[in-house]
Design an enzyme around this catalytic site. Structure first.
Site: not given
Length: 255
Positions: A139, A152
């Site tokens: 990501s 995350y």
């Protein structure tokens, strides 16, 4: 492009997973699709035009189940040519001082342990073959910070570290390992992030997130899948150990 090749995809019932499966199927690949729910996998498989599809339920955070999905793929097809190491969750939003250990660990279990277990067991198979390609889903959060998303963010930084290490360890076996690093993608996971960020004001959250992207929109799952297909193809034959931002310019000038 992938005729006769076997592509193993985790998180295959999610937006990016489905798009990747469709893209590889279009190129003639045989598919092994992994997710938690058999029902969700069957629903996903019904949306794609694929000649040979193996559906496998597994929790990627459980090493025994990861080992099993690799073994079942090998028992069915006899090879794994491409591994899309894609399963992930976003967890709950909270500043670090308010984060629970349970949420932090839940995110790490899927996003880090799941990627690690997948690499461990698929690489063993590919090293015996002396061939293969792995694409990890990271990501742009693995390159940047984001308030409220500590678990995350930490997990995706870890994915990029594992990606680099796996590429170095696998290169002598003719195996390439790369990662994609998307910004927001128009999927159910992104909708969950919107809800976490601004409960009851999801449209405002979407507009806020999109405003941080120079191109002023989310990526489509198909755009991520196209990059995965390229990195898995012979056209990327000298690319390994890299991560590729696909973020509409969001990370420009940053890490």
């Amino acid at each position: 492009m992938f005729s006769g090749k076997v592509v193993l995809i985790t998180g295959a019932a999610g937006g990016i997973g489905i798009a990747a499966a469709k893209a590889f199927a279009k190129e003639g690949a045989k598919l092994a699709l992994v997710d938690l729910s058999k029902e969700a996998l069957e629903k996903a498989a019904n949306t794609m035009d694929a000649g040979d599809v193996l559906l496998l339920t597994a929790n990627v955070a459980n090493e025994d189940e990861v080992k099993r999905y690799v073994e079942e793929t090998m028992n069915h097809y006899g090879q794994i040519d491409v591994f899309i190491n894609n399963a992930g969750i976003n967890g709950k939003f909270a500043n670090l001082v308010d984060q629970s250990a349970e949420n932090f660990q839940a995110v790490m279990n899927v996003n880090v342990n799941g990627v690690f277990f997948g690499l461990k067991h698929v690489l063993k198979t590919m090293m015996k073959q002396k061939s293969g390609v792995i694409v990890n889903t990271a990501s742009n959060g693995g390159l940047l910070g984001a308030p409220g998303m500590g678990p995350y963010i930490a997990s995706k930084h870890a994915v990029i570290g594992l990606n680099k290490t796996a590429a170095l360890e696998a290169a002598e076996y003719g195996i390439r390992v790369n990662a994609v690093a998307p910004s927001g993608v128009d999927t159910a996971m992104m909708k969950s992030i919107e809800t976490n960020a601004m409960p009851g004001k999801e449209q405002e959250a979407r507009e806020m997130f999109e405003s941080t992207v120079p191109m002023k929109r989310y990526a489509t799952p198909e755009e991520i899948a196209d990059l995965m297909v390229f990195l898995s193809s012979d056209k990327a034959s000298f690319i390994t150990g890299s991560y590729y931002r696909i973020d509409g310019g969001q990370g420009t000038g940053s890490a």
